[in-house]
Scaffold this motif. Structure first.
Motif, PDB file in Angstrom:
ATOM      1  N   ARG A 134      -8.985  -0.947  -9.765  1.00 55.11           N
ATOM      2  CA  ARG A 134      -8.577   0.028  -8.691  1.00 55.11           C
ATOM      3  C   ARG A 134      -9.739   1.323  -8.988  1.00 55.11           C
ATOM      4  NH1 ARG A 134      -2.985  -1.345  -7.659  1.00 55.11           N
ATOM      5  NH2 ARG A 134      -3.057   0.226  -6.362  1.00 55.11           N
ATOM      6  N   PRO A 135      -9.787   2.066  -7.846  1.00 57.09           N
ATOM      7  CA  PRO A 135      -9.031   1.768  -6.626  1.00 57.09           C
ATOM      8  C   PRO A 135      -9.993   1.094  -5.704  1.00 57.09           C
ATOM      9  CG  PRO A 135     -10.784   3.802  -6.586  1.00 57.09           C
ATOM     10  CD  PRO A 135     -10.691   3.108  -7.879  1.00 57.09           C
ATOM     11  N   GLN A 136      -8.936   0.614  -4.719  1.00 51.74           N
ATOM     12  CA  GLN A 136      -9.250  -0.446  -3.660  1.00 51.74           C
ATOM     13  C   GLN A 136      -8.876   0.498  -2.365  1.00 51.74           C
ATOM     14  OE1 GLN A 136      -7.459  -4.208  -4.182  1.00 51.74           O
ATOM     15  NE2 GLN A 136      -7.822  -4.445  -6.151  1.00 51.74           N
ATOM     16  N   PRO A 137      -9.696   0.017  -1.406  1.00 53.12           N
ATOM     17  CA  PRO A 137      -9.647   0.758  -0.072  1.00 53.12           C
ATOM     18  C   PRO A 137      -8.078   0.533   0.327  1.00 53.12           C
ATOM     19  CG  PRO A 137     -11.657  -0.028  -0.045  1.00 53.12           C
ATOM     20  CD  PRO A 137     -11.344  -0.371  -1.528  1.00 53.12           C
ATOM     21  N   ARG A 138      -7.637  -0.746   0.584  1.00 51.19           N
ATOM     22  CA  ARG A 138      -6.570  -1.044   1.312  1.00 51.19           C
ATOM     23  C   ARG A 138      -5.334  -0.487   0.507  1.00 51.19           C
ATOM     24  NH1 ARG A 138      -2.301  -4.512   2.214  1.00 51.19           N
ATOM     25  NH2 ARG A 138      -2.999  -5.968   0.605  1.00 51.19           N
ATOM     26  N   LEU A 139      -5.469  -0.422  -0.755  1.00 52.84           N
ATOM     27  CA  LEU A 139      -4.104  -0.157  -1.544  1.00 52.84           C
ATOM     28  C   LEU A 139      -3.987   1.327  -1.811  1.00 52.84           C
ATOM     29  CD1 LEU A 139      -4.133  -3.232  -3.981  1.00 52.84           C
ATOM     30  CD2 LEU A 139      -2.708  -2.740  -1.912  1.00 52.84           C
ATOM     31  N   ASP A 144       0.722  -1.173  -0.135  1.00 55.87           N
ATOM     32  CA  ASP A 144       0.048   0.188  -0.077  1.00 55.87           C
ATOM     33  C   ASP A 144       0.884   1.165  -0.081  1.00 55.87           C
ATOM     34  OD1 ASP A 144       0.930  -0.196   2.581  1.00 55.87           O
ATOM     35  OD2 ASP A 144      -1.043   0.224   3.663  1.00 55.87           O
ATOM     36  N   ILE A 202      -4.927   4.599  16.778  1.00 62.33           N
ATOM     37  CA  ILE A 202      -4.223   4.823  15.467  1.00 62.33           C
ATOM     38  C   ILE A 202      -2.729   4.015  15.241  1.00 62.33           C
ATOM     39  CG2 ILE A 202      -3.095   6.763  13.902  1.00 62.33           C
ATOM     40  CD1 ILE A 202      -5.178   8.396  14.909  1.00 62.33           C
ATOM     41  N   ASP A 203      -2.449   3.429  14.276  1.00 64.24           N
ATOM     42  CA  ASP A 203      -1.443   2.606  14.016  1.00 64.24           C
ATOM     43  C   ASP A 203      -0.204   3.483  14.105  1.00 64.24           C
ATOM     44  OD1 ASP A 203      -1.876   3.340  11.597  1.00 64.24           O
ATOM     45  OD2 ASP A 203      -1.553   1.287  10.848  1.00 64.24           O
ATOM     46  N   LEU A 252      -2.076  -2.703  15.622  1.00 67.55           N
ATOM     47  CA  LEU A 252      -1.568  -1.375  16.004  1.00 67.55           C
ATOM     48  C   LEU A 252       0.083  -1.237  16.267  1.00 67.55           C
ATOM     49  CD1 LEU A 252      -4.283  -1.007  19.192  1.00 67.55           C
ATOM     50  CD2 LEU A 252      -4.266   0.136  16.814  1.00 67.55           C
ATOM     51  N   LEU A 280     -15.320   3.544  -0.742  1.00 69.43           N
ATOM     52  CA  LEU A 280     -15.446   3.207  -2.115  1.00 69.43           C
ATOM     53  C   LEU A 280     -16.692   3.463  -2.522  1.00 69.43           C
ATOM     54  CD1 LEU A 280     -14.195   1.814  -4.622  1.00 69.43           C
ATOM     55  CD2 LEU A 280     -14.654  -0.458  -3.874  1.00 69.43           C
ATOM     56  N   ASP A 285      -9.749  -6.419   4.865  1.00 71.59           N
ATOM     57  CA  ASP A 285      -9.620  -4.798   5.080  1.00 71.59           C
ATOM     58  C   ASP A 285      -9.871  -4.247   3.678  1.00 71.59           C
ATOM     59  OD1 ASP A 285      -9.510  -2.355   5.857  1.00 71.59           O
ATOM     60  OD2 ASP A 285      -7.245  -2.461   6.182  1.00 71.59           O
ATOM     61  N   ASN A 286     -10.437  -5.003   2.640  1.00 72.62           N
ATOM     62  CA  ASN A 286     -10.645  -4.337   1.129  1.00 72.62           C
ATOM     63  C   ASN A 286     -11.691  -4.565   0.739  1.00 72.62           C
ATOM     64  OD1 ASN A 286      -9.096  -3.052  -0.467  1.00 72.62           O
ATOM     65  ND2 ASN A 286      -8.078  -4.607  -1.336  1.00 72.62           N
ATOM     66  N   ALA A 287     -12.068  -4.003  -0.623  1.00 67.97           N
ATOM     67  CA  ALA A 287     -13.241  -4.301  -1.614  1.00 67.97           C
ATOM     68  C   ALA A 287     -12.433  -4.237  -2.802  1.00 67.97           C
ATOM     69  CB  ALA A 287     -14.244  -3.579  -1.353  1.00 67.97           C
ATOM     70  N   THR A 325     -14.263  -2.812   6.079  1.00 70.65           N
ATOM     71  CA  THR A 325     -13.037  -2.445   5.848  1.00 70.65           C
ATOM     72  C   THR A 325     -12.846  -1.185   7.023  1.00 70.65           C
ATOM     73  OG1 THR A 325     -14.128  -0.561   4.224  1.00 70.65           O
ATOM     74  CG2 THR A 325     -12.953  -2.478   3.415  1.00 70.65           C
ATOM     75  N   LEU A 326     -11.602  -1.017   7.242  1.00 71.47           N
ATOM     76  CA  LEU A 326     -11.261  -0.179   8.489  1.00 71.47           C
ATOM     77  C   LEU A 326     -11.136   1.220   8.030  1.00 71.47           C
ATOM     78  CD1 LEU A 326      -8.294  -2.076   9.813  1.00 71.47           C
ATOM     79  CD2 LEU A 326     -10.205  -1.510  11.091  1.00 71.47           C
ATOM     80  N   ARG A 366      -6.031   3.918  -0.146  1.00 68.64           N
ATOM     81  CA  ARG A 366      -6.584   4.999   0.714  1.00 68.64           C
ATOM     82  C   ARG A 366      -5.835   6.012   1.023  1.00 68.64           C
ATOM     83  NH1 ARG A 366      -8.055   0.273   4.837  1.00 68.64           N
ATOM     84  NH2 ARG A 366      -6.119  -0.130   5.416  1.00 68.64           N
ATOM     85  N   ASN A 367      -4.399   5.642   0.981  1.00 68.26           N
ATOM     86  CA  ASN A 367      -3.315   6.719   1.562  1.00 68.26           C
ATOM     87  C   ASN A 367      -2.626   7.424   0.501  1.00 68.26           C
ATOM     88  OD1 ASN A 367      -3.549   5.938   4.071  1.00 68.26           O
ATOM     89  ND2 ASN A 367      -2.526   4.220   3.895  1.00 68.26           N
TER      90      ASN A 367
END
Lengths: 345, 345, 345, 345
Positions: C288-293, A53, C52-53, A293, C244, D194-196, C239-240, C295-296
Motif C-alpha cells: 500500500r498505498p494503491q490508487p483504487r483502495l 475502498d 462524476i459518479d 457512473l 502513485l 483501475d489500480n496499481a 487508472t482513473l 485515493r479516497n
C-alpha cells in the motif's frame, strides 16, 4: 430494538459488503462472524483481506472469527446472513435452521426448492409465507430465505413492472457482468484485460429459472413458475462492479416506449430501511446506464434502466444494478429486514 | 499482374490496417495515399500517428500523402480503397467513381442504396453484378462497392449458413464491441476504464438493415431485403480489437446443436488471396471465442463461433471477428480482390 | 458569512470536481460558472458532460454558463476558482485580477513567476504574503494564487516533512499517473488499454521546479528555490484517479525507517474546512498505498505513504494522492479557504 | 543436429511460451514435458490451459505430460528447460543435474549461488565457464545455468552498454510490470483493474543483486559483484506483457545524450539462433517505448530504450522488454543455445 446478527462467510467479497452494510445499520448489530476453518480464531482484521475502498470498521475488525457451525455462534443471535460457496451452504445452512436460526442467504444452493422462498422484497414479498410450509415440512424452528443471483436481481424489477402492465411471454437477456461477481479470486487479470468471456458457469440457468420463480404466483401453499420463456447469454467483462444487461421482452399487450417508461418509473417500492426511495430509475440519455457512473444510485440499491425501444413483438431496454450491493449483500440485508418486519425473528 | 491501388483516409485506424494488409499483398501495390488537407504534402510517416504493434512499412512511410480528391491520385491507379468518415465519403467517393476509379469502400455512406452492392464475398458475391445497373444509372466509368459495418460482418457469415440450412425468421443480437471500432480518438480512456457503454450511435440500425441486404435475394436487377426481423443492442467495452456478439435466431425448420454446428463448419469459403481457409471456426469449449485469444484466427479473417445452444424457437450462439481486419480493412481488401477477379478493374 | 464564488472552466474534469466540492461547502456559494464561447448561454446541465459518479447538483445544473471574461461574472463574486488550459489562463487570469477578483488557480501558467505564490497550505502558507508584492508590482486590486501540479502535490507533503527532519539533497521520483489528470479527452482508450506511456509533456519539469519553490524559503519579499536536486520520470497508466509515485531521497542527516515514519506521521496540518485531519497516512503494509483502495482517504484530501525503506544515501518510499481532489480541485478550494482566512477577500 | 529437449513446468505461463518458442526451433526438438503430479499422465492439451493468442502446436498437444522427476524424462534428452516455482526448482533441479541433465533454468532459486552462472548471452557469456567449478564441486555430470529475473533482464543490457562506456556508480530503477510476470493466476482482476500495486515480493532484491552479478567480473574461478549501488522500486500495473522501467544512472565519466545513445545502439549482440539482430533499439520519440506497441520488437527478444536525458550526475532513460519472451522463456532458450554452442551438451 436491535437485532443481533451473524455473518457466515464473512471474509469473502460479499461478506465484506455485508459488513459494510450491517455495521452502520440502525436495527442490526454484528454479533458473530464465521469463515473457513483456517480463519477461525483470528481477529477479523487478520482473517479478511479487506478490499473495499472504504476503511474496515474498527469495531468489527477486532471481532474473533468463528468456524461456520451453529456451535460457534452465540444463542442470542437472531438473524444469520449467509454468503457461502453453494456446496458449503447446502451443508451448513440447514444445520443453522435446525438449530433455530433464521437465515437470509445469498448462497445459490436451494433457491429453486419448492418450500424455500426466493424473494426480492419489492417484487414478491408475499412469497415469504411459504416459510410456514417450510417449517412444517422440515421441522425447523429457524427458517431459510434466499435472494436470487446478482444477474437475476438486475433484470427482475423491470421485468416485474412490465409483466404487470403488459404481460410477458418471452425474455432474451445478454449480460455484461463485473468481475466482483466471481469473488476476489474468481477472475484472473490475464483472463480479462483486453478481453471478455462469453460464459459464466451455471449463470444462464439461474437467470432462466429464478426469474420465473420470482414472477410466479403464490396461492398460500405453492409457488407456480411464471410461464414466460427466458433465455440468457452471460458474459464477463473488465468492470469491477455493476452488471449491465441488454433485455428483449415480447409482450402480450401492445406497448409503447412512453407507457413502458411510465410503468417502470411507477414501480412500487417497499418500506424497509435499506430499500431505495425509487426502485427503478429510467434514463432518457441513450448511452445510460453505465456501470461506473450509475452503479451507486440509491446507495447501490436502485436499478437503472435506459435505452427503451419498441421492437416488433415488444420492447428492448438496458438495465444495471450494483452486483455486490443490490445484487448480493444489499439483497440479503433487505431480506433480513423483511423477515424482521414480518415477525419471523 | 500487379494492380496499383490507392487508399483514401490512409492515416486513420482502418487506413493503417489497410496499409498493413496491402503492403505485403501479392497482387496489389500501394501507389497513392490520401488524407485530410492538413496532412497533404507530408510524408506518410509524419502524417500518420502509426499505432499498430508492428513496424510501419518503410517504403510506405516515405510516400507523400495527397489530398482526398481525384486530382491527387495518379491516373494509373486501378483500384481505390476508401475508409473515410461517412460525410466525407458521401461527397468524394462519387467524384472518384465519376473520374473512372473503381472504389472498394468501408465508409458507411450509401451502403443501403439500391444500386450499390454491399458484399461479403463468401456470402453474397453474386450481388456484385448490381454494379452494371449502377454504372448505367449513374453514368460512371468507375464503380462503388461497399463492405458492411464491422458488427454486421461478425454475425452475417454464421447467419448465412444457418439461414441456408434452417431458414431464419428472427434475429436478436447483443454486441460487446472493441474500442478500435470507433477510431483512435473515438472512445476516451475515462469513458471505458472500469465501464461499458450500452450505446453506439447508428450501430443498431446498421446491423438491422445491412444484414437483411446481405442475405437478400438478387434477381440480376434488384436486391430484395431478407424478410427476417433483426433487433440489435450494441455495447462498447474495454477491449482493443475483436467484436464479440451474443445471437439468438428463430428458425423455420427444427434445428439441433449438432446440425447447426455442421452447417457452420461447412460454410463455403471463396478462392481469393485474403479469404480464410475456413470461414467459420466452431469452438467446443463453452467459454470461447474470446476477443484476445481468438481475434487473430486465420490472420484475423476468420469468424469464430461458440456456445451453440438450442432454444425454444431456434438457437443461441456467440460469434467473434477481428473488427478492423475481417470487419473493416480486410473486408475491403477482400472486396477489392473480388472486383479484380470479376474483371471490374 | 458566505463567500460568493465563481468557477472558470467549469465544464472540464477539474471544473466538475470543483463544483462537487463547492456546492456543499459551508463557507462558499457558487454564483458564477464560465466556460468556452461555445458553452456560454447554456444551462450548466447542457454545457457540461457530467462524468462524476455522483449526481450533478440540481441547483448548479440550472445555472447559466457565462463566457470566461470578467464582464460575464457578477461584481459581488469575491473569489474565483480557475481551472483553464494554461494558454487561456495566461490570458484571462490577469484580466480578472485587474478587474479586482481574487483568483485561486489550478492552471499551470505563471506558477513559477516570482511574485505569484505557489502554495500547499499545510506546507508553505507563509508564501501567501508575496501577494503584497504582486499587488504592488502589478497594480492589481485582485490577486493570483496558484496551487501546484497534481503530481507535485502528491510528493511534496512527505518531502516537506522529511526535509524539515533530515534535510534533502537529492530527489528522484517516478510517477504512475491516472488518466483523469489529462482531462476527459486527454488520453484515448486505444493509447492506454494494456499499455503505459512513459511521457507526459512538461510534467517532469513541473515536478522539478515547483517542488523546489514549495520547499523554498521566503524572507517576506522573495522566494528562494530549495537547493535540492530533483529529477522526475512521469508515466501514464490505466487508472482513473490517484497518482502513485516511487520516491528516492538523499538526506543530509542519517535517517532510519522509524524516524522517517515518525516525521511523516507527525506532519502538521492546518485548520481550514477542507484540510484533512491527518495530512499524511503511513501504511505498514508493503503493498500500500494503491490508487483504487487509498485515493479516497480523508475524502480525497490526504496523502498516503508506504514502503518506506532505507537506502545507502537516504530513503525510498511510495506516495499517493487523489489527483483531481488533493491534486487539483481540492487544492484550489483549500487555497481559497486560505485566502479567506487571511483576509485577502 | 537436432537437440532433444525437455520442459519442466510446461503448463505454466512461461512453460507455454517455452513451447511456443521451442516447437518451431531449428535446432531443438521437444521430447518431454513435465508438470505437477495432478497433470502427469494427461495429454498436454488437457493438462495445460493454453492461453497464448496463437494456436497450441498440434504435435505438442498430444504429448503425454510426465511428473517432474528425472525418471519421467527419457535418457536421450540432452537439454532441460526449467520454469518451476522456486521452491520446487530448488528441490528438483539438482536431481536432474545429478542425473546428468544440462538445465537452462528460469526459476529464481540459486541464481546468486557462487558456482551457478547467471547469464544473459549478449552481456556476460564468459560467466558460463563457472560451470566447470560447479561440476567439480557438486560432482554433477549435468549442469545448471540460470537466466535472471524478467525485470532484471529488461534493464541490464542498457546498463551493461553504459557501464562499459561511462562506468556506473549508482542505479535507481522504478518498474511498471505486466501481470503475466506473476503467472496466470498471480494477479486477480479485482486487484489490478483501475489500480496499481507498488510491491512485488522479493522483486526489488532480485534486481539489486542479480544486476550486480551480471555486470560483475569473472576471473575464471569466481564472479565478483559489480560495485555499483542499485535500488529498485517495483510496481505491478494492468498490462498483459512487457515490463517498462524508468532508470537513473550516475556515471563515473561525463556523459551526453548523444554519446549514451551511441553506446546503446552499438551494444554488441551474439550469434545465436534466438538472439535479436539489434540488441537495443533506441527511440527518438519521447513517449516510447510503450508496452503494447514495442514489446514485440525483434520477435520479443529486443530491448527498447527511450527518453534518454542528462541529469546532474549522469542519465535517466526508460527501457522495455517482453517479460515472458526476452525476460523468461526466450532468455532460457537463448541460454540453451549458448550451452549448445559452447559444447556443454
Amino acid at each position: 430494538m436491535t437485532v443481533r446478527v451473524g455473518v457466515l462467510g464473512a471474509t469473502g467479497a460479499v461478506g465484506q459488503r455485508l459488513i459494510q452494510l450491517l455495521e452502520p445499520h440502525s436495527d442490526f448489530e454484528i454479533a458473530a462472524l464465521t469463515a473457513s476453518e483456517s480463519s477461525a480464531g483470528k481477529a477479523y482484521r487478520e482473517a479478511a483481506k479487506w478490499r473495499i475502498d472504504a476503511p474496515i470498521p474498527e469495531d468489527v475488525a477486532e471481532i474473533e472469527v468463528g468456524a461456520t457451525t451453529p456451535e460457534d455462534v452465540p444463542d442470542d443471535v437472531d438473524l444469520i446472513f449467509s454468503s457461502l460457496p453453494s456446496g458449503v451452504g447446502a451443508e451448513v445452512e440447514p444445520e443453522f435452521c435446525e438449530a433455530g436460526y433464521v437465515v437470509s442467504s445469498n448462497s445459490s444452493n436451494g433457491r429453486m426448492d419448492e418450500d424455500v422462498p426466493l424473494v426480492i422484497p419489492e417484487v414478491n414479498a408475499d412469497h415469504l409465507d411459504v416459510l410456514e410450509r417450510q417449517r412444517e415440512e422440515r421441522g425447523w424452528d429457524g427458517a431459510l430465505l434466499k435472494n436470487p443471483n446478482c444477474s437475476t436481481i438486475t433484470m427482475v424489477p423491470p421485468l416485474a413492472a412490465l409483466d404487470e402492465a403488459f404481460g410477458l411471454t418471452d425474455v432474451r437477456v445478454s449480460t455484461l457482468q463485473a468481475v466482483s461477481g466471481a469473488g476476489y479470486d474468481g477472475v484472473t487479470s490475464m483472463e480479462i484485460i483486453d478481453n471478455a468471456i462469453p460464459h459464466i458457469g451455471g449463470e444462464e440457468e439461474k437467470m432462466e429459472t429464478e426469474s420465473r420463480k420470482l414472477l410466479g404466483g403464490f396461492d398460500g401453499t405453492a409457488i407456480e413458475l411464471h410461464g414466460m420463456d427466458v433465455a440468457a447469454s452471460c458474459n464477463r467483462i473488465a468492470t469491477l462492479d455493476g452488471h449491465l444487461e441488454n433485455v428483449w421482452v415480447d409482450t402480450e399487450d401492445d406497448v409503447t416506449v412512453a407507457d413502458a417508461e411510465d410503468a417502470l418509473r411507477s414501480a412500487e417500492g417497499i418500506d424497509l430501511p435499506s430499500s431505495p426511495d425509487q426502485l427503478i430509475r429510467v434514463f432518457d440519455e441513450p448511452d445510460r446506464p453505465q456501470p461506473r457512473l450509475d452503479r451507486n444510485i440509491e446507495d447501490g440499491m436502485g436499478v437503472a434502466v435506459g435505452g427503451v425501444q419498441e421492437t416488433t413483438d415488444g420492447l428492448q431496454f438496458n438495465c444495471l444494478a450494483h452486483n455486490t450491493m443490490r445484487g448480493a449483500a444489499g439483497a440479503s440485508v433487505l431480506n433480513g429486514e423483511l423477515l424482521a418486519a414480518n415477525g419471523y425473528l
